[in-house]
Design a protein around this motif. Structure first.
Motif, PDB file in Angstrom:
ATOM      1  N   LEU A  36       0.826  -1.206   0.000  1.00 32.71           N
ATOM      2  CA  LEU A  36       0.000   0.000   0.000  1.00 32.71           C
ATOM      3  C   LEU A  36       0.861   1.257   0.000  1.00 32.71           C
ATOM      4  N   ALA A  37       1.990   1.201   0.716  1.00 33.82           N
ATOM      5  CA  ALA A  37       2.883   2.361   0.722  1.00 33.82           C
ATOM      6  C   ALA A  37       3.490   2.589  -0.658  1.00 33.82           C
ATOM      7  N   LEU A  38       3.864   1.502  -1.336  1.00 35.41           N
ATOM      8  CA  LEU A  38       4.394   1.639  -2.698  1.00 35.41           C
ATOM      9  C   LEU A  38       3.350   2.202  -3.643  1.00 35.41           C
ATOM     10  N   LEU A  39       2.081   1.907  -3.366  1.00 33.75           N
ATOM     11  CA  LEU A  39       0.993   2.448  -4.183  1.00 33.75           C
ATOM     12  C   LEU A  39       0.563   3.843  -3.738  1.00 33.75           C
ATOM     13  N   ARG A  40       1.258   4.376  -2.710  1.00 34.98           N
ATOM     14  CA  ARG A  40       0.989   5.731  -2.194  1.00 34.98           C
ATOM     15  C   ARG A  40      -0.455   5.864  -1.681  1.00 34.98           C
ATOM     16  N   ALA A  41      -0.886   4.857  -0.969  1.00 34.76           N
ATOM     17  CA  ALA A  41      -2.226   4.903  -0.378  1.00 34.76           C
ATOM     18  C   ALA A  41      -2.225   5.832   0.827  1.00 34.76           C
ATOM     19  N   GLY A  42      -3.409   6.373   1.142  1.00 37.59           N
ATOM     20  CA  GLY A  42      -3.534   7.250   2.289  1.00 37.59           C
ATOM     21  C   GLY A  42      -3.541   6.496   3.595  1.00 37.59           C
ATOM     22  N   VAL A  43      -3.490   7.236   4.693  1.00 40.97           N
ATOM     23  CA  VAL A  43      -3.425   6.619   6.022  1.00 40.97           C
ATOM     24  C   VAL A  43      -4.679   5.795   6.293  1.00 40.97           C
ATOM     25  N   THR A  44      -5.846   6.277   5.872  1.00 40.55           N
ATOM     26  CA  THR A  44      -7.082   5.522   6.098  1.00 40.55           C
ATOM     27  C   THR A  44      -7.010   4.148   5.448  1.00 40.55           C
ATOM     28  N   HIS A  45      -6.491   4.087   4.228  1.00 43.24           N
ATOM     29  CA  HIS A  45      -6.378   2.812   3.530  1.00 43.24           C
ATOM     30  C   HIS A  45      -5.298   1.934   4.175  1.00 43.24           C
ATOM     31  N   LEU A  46      -4.249   2.573   4.676  1.00 39.50           N
ATOM     32  CA  LEU A  46      -3.212   1.809   5.377  1.00 39.50           C
ATOM     33  C   LEU A  46      -3.788   1.136   6.617  1.00 39.50           C
ATOM     34  N   VAL A  47      -4.546   1.890   7.404  1.00 39.45           N
ATOM     35  CA  VAL A  47      -5.147   1.340   8.620  1.00 39.45           C
ATOM     36  C   VAL A  47      -6.146   0.238   8.262  1.00 39.45           C
ATOM     37  N   ALA A  48      -6.980   0.492   7.253  1.00 35.13           N
ATOM     38  CA  ALA A  48      -7.970  -0.512   6.850  1.00 35.13           C
ATOM     39  C   ALA A  48      -7.284  -1.783   6.348  1.00 35.13           C
ATOM     40  N   GLY A  49      -6.242  -1.632   5.539  1.00 35.42           N
ATOM     41  CA  GLY A  49      -5.526  -2.803   5.041  1.00 35.42           C
ATOM     42  C   GLY A  49      -4.860  -3.582   6.152  1.00 35.42           C
ATOM     43  N   ALA A  50      -4.264  -2.881   7.112  1.00 36.72           N
ATOM     44  CA  ALA A  50      -3.604  -3.561   8.226  1.00 36.72           C
ATOM     45  C   ALA A  50      -4.604  -4.354   9.058  1.00 36.72           C
ATOM     46  N   MET A  51      -5.757  -3.744   9.363  1.00 35.98           N
ATOM     47  CA  MET A  51      -6.751  -4.433  10.174  1.00 35.98           C
ATOM     48  C   MET A  51      -7.373  -5.611   9.416  1.00 35.98           C
ATOM     49  N   ALA A  52      -7.583  -5.445   8.109  1.00 35.64           N
ATOM     50  CA  ALA A  52      -8.153  -6.538   7.314  1.00 35.64           C
ATOM     51  C   ALA A  52      -7.177  -7.706   7.218  1.00 35.64           C
ATOM     52  N   ALA A  53      -5.893  -7.412   7.042  1.00 34.80           N
ATOM     53  CA  ALA A  53      -4.892  -8.484   6.986  1.00 34.80           C
ATOM     54  C   ALA A  53      -4.825  -9.230   8.314  1.00 34.80           C
ATOM     55  N   MET A  54      -4.924  -8.486   9.397  1.00 34.98           N
ATOM     56  CA  MET A  54      -4.908  -9.123  10.707  1.00 34.98           C
ATOM     57  C   MET A  54      -6.110 -10.057  10.874  1.00 34.98           C
ATOM     58  N   VAL A  55      -7.292  -9.591  10.497  1.00 31.70           N
ATOM     59  CA  VAL A  55      -8.500 -10.405  10.627  1.00 31.70           C
ATOM     60  C   VAL A  55      -8.421 -11.632   9.729  1.00 31.70           C
ATOM     61  N   ALA A  56      -8.011 -11.449   8.478  1.00 25.53           N
ATOM     62  CA  ALA A  56      -7.951 -12.568   7.539  1.00 25.53           C
ATOM     63  C   ALA A  56      -6.969 -13.630   7.987  1.00 25.53           C
ATOM     64  N   THR A  57      -5.962 -13.241   8.768  1.00 21.75           N
ATOM     65  CA  THR A  57      -4.945 -14.195   9.196  1.00 21.75           C
ATOM     66  C   THR A  57      -5.367 -14.946  10.441  1.00 21.75           C
ATOM     67  N   PHE A  58      -5.843 -14.235  11.456  1.00 23.73           N
ATOM     68  CA  PHE A  58      -6.124 -14.937  12.710  1.00 23.73           C
ATOM     69  C   PHE A  58      -7.478 -15.631  12.709  1.00 23.73           C
ATOM     70  N   ALA A  59      -8.385 -15.259  11.795  1.00 19.24           N
ATOM     71  CA  ALA A  59      -9.716 -15.871  11.809  1.00 19.24           C
ATOM     72  C   ALA A  59      -9.681 -17.318  11.333  1.00 19.24           C
TER      73      ALA A  59
END
Length: 793
Positions: A36-59
């Motif tokens: 996401l950083a390489l794609l120059r995403a905003g902070v909101t998208h960074l936070v959303a991506g981080a939380m989604a990755a966390m959920v997809a992994t531990f669920a």
């Protein structure tokens, strides 16, 4: 020496399951943030991506990789739909709230469909929560869709490529953990042998803890055998060898404690925290036999840990196995000689464990004793065959009696209360109360469990708020420093989750404080509001659990107690029948079911044994009852392990008289179960002559080696005493034992004089009595279906 840190890590984290979970989640989140950083995403998208990755992994918690892939693939469309609905309905308060409650109900109800249903429900709920947390709007949806797709893709890469984990690999690491914990237990037993009068209680407590940890590792291995091995015969062989090693290690600890005492130590001493030491524990003995014992205990520890190579280790192995022969025992007291016999049996168990784990061993330096041990093991391996089919399980409850349905209704009601109360506190962040209400219901089954979990979450949240305030001031708006700390706290959250729910809540709250800072929504008032919403959510969960289809702690504990007693009766009956000449049965699987039922009971009884409980006597008695049940389970496992050796063990022959001796034990277990299930039952516990007198009438003593070994007799005798000992704290009458206050502790257990009358001094056992007056913490209801109340004996 280089292997020591790895052994310690393997022992602290069996199978490296916590380490792997933490690394996998952090890797998935870091990879998502990098892309996401390489794609120059905003902070909101960074936070959303981080939380989604966390959920997809531990669920996703399934064991097989193919099933994990399917669940992860199904989770992506569920997440996209949940994000869309959360974004669209957020502006419509009433409709959005109603849908959120319905979503929560479906997510919890989905647990009835196993790990996949649980994972999909968790993903749906957490992504809906994510849409509220980042304040998603319709214009942001395309970017958020991309962040979710990327997060699930990075989760798959982390799971299947970067931090790959296979069932066979997990089982292999669990084997290493079992070895490491076995070595730690032997080291603790050596310290117990050397401890002075002031340190012996502390050394005994370390032995208790490490014995419990070894048993935990054995259960984890048994739970992974089906998926981690391709051959059923290999799985059964490994299950047998692990059980033998565990039993041999625990038996060795009992013999060591007996050698330091003036009387035979009771198994309960190893299972009951704070149990008094046997009498006569004084200064450690310093003579030639005990010095050799210390040396051989260290040799056993090295034999467990080191590869079975080299002439020096072969000589050590040969010496230890030689203690299985009477002529090789040193000149010492009978108790010390028993310890050397225990060393020989433990060495044999380690030899069998190595053969099962590592394959064929070098036999060039074997002594005659080692050769005989290998021949016995080979004969036992060849005797492994099919088992009789088990009876079908009882019909599962339906409707509102089904645990998943009841929990779904409870959490839906609690969430509705949390939404209403949360919006009164804050119209913007009311979802924190809902999240807490949701979480306190996960992996809980009674009001008491929910109360304890809610308390722990609130405590962790308060401590996390304090940490979040300090971290927000230090980090400020340094985005990547904050994300680095988020990753660190995320790893700590998953690593500590199985150990302490309070610690996990602390790291979650500290991490959220950093995320608030990144989203420019941080303030002291926000963190204080989080504490208030957490307290509200916990309270709503407790209220819902106590009012809507309640399951009281006493009722839940009694249900599990009946299950444990039923499993105990099943294992004991089957083991005694097989020792009496009946066809082979699936004893090790039945013993595993007993252990699992006991683990469930232990977890359910936590509200009764929690340190903050004001009912101290009740807490002590709960621990006493659980310890007695653990003692019963140990002896039942030992009988089962001996019974499965019957076809290949020439020193053990079937004896039909055992069926009569075991009949009383099984009757007493069933009588206790009947009284717990229904107070109106008329069953009573029976006492009588010692097991030795039943099997050897008219003889002065039981021979050490005969048709039935003294080990079988000892396990039967101790199991009989432990079962009768359960009568008083559970309010079950003992036949022939009456007084004004009911059955006494002395009359509820066999007297040492019974064993003397039978001439079996070797089987005399001290009685560990519960402290103070005994509350019947698990008293059955006056009639079936009614809730149970506390009664003081």
């Amino acid at each position: 020496m280089r292997a020591q840190p790895w052994d310690r890590l393997a022992a602290a984290d069996p199978g490296l399951l916590r380490l792997t979970a933490g690394l996998r989640t952090v890797t998935a989140v870091a990879l998502t943030l990098l892309v996401l950083a390489l794609l120059r995403a905003g902070v909101t998208h960074l936070v959303a991506g981080a939380m989604a990755a966390m959920v997809a992994t531990f669920a996703v918690r399934e064991k097989r990789r193919d099933r994990q892939a399917v669940t992860l693939a199904l989770g992506l469309p569920v997440a996209l739909v949940s994000l869309s609905l959360g974004t669209l309905l957020n502006a419509h308060v009433v409709i959005g709230d109603l849908f959120f409650v319905a979503l929560i109900f479906c997510a919890v109800y989905g647990r009835r469909f196993g790990d996949r249903g649980t994972a999909l429900g968790l993903i749906g709920f957490q992504v809906y929560f994510l849409s509220l947390f980042v304040r998603a709007t319709v214009p942001l949806l395309p970017g958020l869709y991309g962040a979710l797709v990327l997060a699930f893709g990075c989760s798959a890469v982390a799971r299947f490529v970067l931090v790959a984990q296979t069932p066979a690999g997990v089982l292999d690491r669990l084997r290493r953990a079992f070895r490491a914990r076995l070595a730690q237990l032997v080291a603790a037993q050596t310290e117990l042998l050397d401890a002075g009068p002031q340190d012996v209680e502390k050394a005994l407590e370390v032995v208790r803890v490490r014995t419990a940890r070894l048993h935990e590792s054995a259960l984890m291995i048994q739970g992974r055998l089906e998926d981690g091995t391709s051959d059923e015969a290999v799985a059964r062989l490994l299950q047998r060898r692990v059980a033998e090693a565990e039993i041999a290690a625990e038996r060795l600890g009992l013999m060591l404690l007996t050698a330091r005492s003036a009387e035979r130590a009771d198994t309960l001493t190893l299972h009951l925290p704070g149990a008094p030491l046997p009498s006569g524990v004084g200064q450690p003995v310093r003579d030639e036999a005990t010095e050799a014992l210390r040396r051989d205990l260290e040799a056993l520890r090295l034999l467990v840990l080191r590869p079975d190579r080299g002439a020096a280790l072969a000589r050590v192995r040969n010496r230890l196995l030689g203690y299985r022969e009477e002529e090789n025992l040193p000149h010492a007291s009978a108790a010390v000689q028993d310890v050397f016999r225990g060393l020989g049996e433990a060495a044999r168990a380690v030899l069998g464990l190595r053969s099962a784990l590592d394959g064929p061993q070098d036999e060039s330096d074997d002594s005659p004793a080692t050769t005989r041990s290998r021949e016995e093991l080979d004969a036992e391996d060849a005797a492994i065959g099919g088992s009789e089919e088990r009876e079908a399980d009882e019909a599962a409850p339906t409707g509102l009696r089904r645990p998943t349905t009841r929990a779904a209704v409870q959490v839906a009601v609690g969430s509705a209360l949390a939404i209403g109360g949360g919006e009164l506190l804050s119209s913007q962040r009311w979802y924190w109360a809902v999240l807490t209400c949701w979480i306190v219901f996960i992996n809980t089954a009674s009001t008491g469990e929910i109360l304890v979990k809610g308390y722990r979450r609130l405590l962790g949240t308060v401590l996390g708020v304090v940490a979040g305030i300090g971290l927000a001031g230090l980090v400020g708006h340094h985005t990547w420093t904050a994300f680095a700390l988020v990753l660190l706290f995320m790893f700590a959250m998953f690593y500590t989750a199985p150990l302490s729910y309070t610690l996990m809540s602390f790291f979650v709250t500290a991490m959220l404080g950093l995320l608030y800072t990144l989203l420019n929504t941080y303030s002291l008032a926000v963190l204080v509001l989080r504490v208030e919403e957490t307290a509200l959510g916990a309270a709503c969960g407790i209220i819902a659990a106590a009012v809507v289809l309640p399951v009281g702690t006493d009722r839940r504990t009694n249900e599990l107690l009946v299950t444990v007693l039923d499993r105990l009766a099943d294992v004991t009956r089957s083991a005694v029948d097989q020792l009496s000449g009946a066809p082979p049965a699936d004893l090790l699987d039945r013993a595993r079911e007993l252990d699992q039922a006991l683990a469930d009971l232990r977890a359910s009884a936590q509200p009764l044994t929690h340190p903050i409980t004001p009912l101290r006597t009740r807490r002590d008695t709960a621990r006493y009852v659980v310890a007695l049940l653990e003692t019963c389970a140990y002896h039942a496992r030992s009988l089962a392990a001996t019974a499965v050796l019957l076809p290949a063990k020439p020193s053990i022959a079937a004896d039909p008289r055992l069926r009569g001796a075991g009949g009383r034990i099984v009757h007493n277990v069933e009588a206790i179960a009947a009284r717990v299930a229904d107070r109106q039952a008329v069953a009573e516990v029976e006492t009588g002559p010692s097991i030795a007198s039943l099997l050897q009438p008219g003889t002065p003593a039981v021979p050490r080696y005969g048709q039935v070994t003294d080990r079988v007799l000892r396990h039967l005798q101790r199991l009989d005493q432990a079962v009768v000992g359960l009568a008083r704290p559970l309010g079950v009458p003992v036949a022939g034992a009456r007084s004004e206050r009911g059955p006494s502790a002395a009359s509820a257990q066999p007297r040492p004089g019974d064993a003397e009358a039978a001439g079996d001094a070797a089987l005399r056992l001290p009685v560990v009595r519960p402290p103070g007056r005994i509350p019947v913490i698990l008293r059955p209801p006056r009639c079936p279906g009614r809730r149970q109340r506390l009664k003081w004996a």
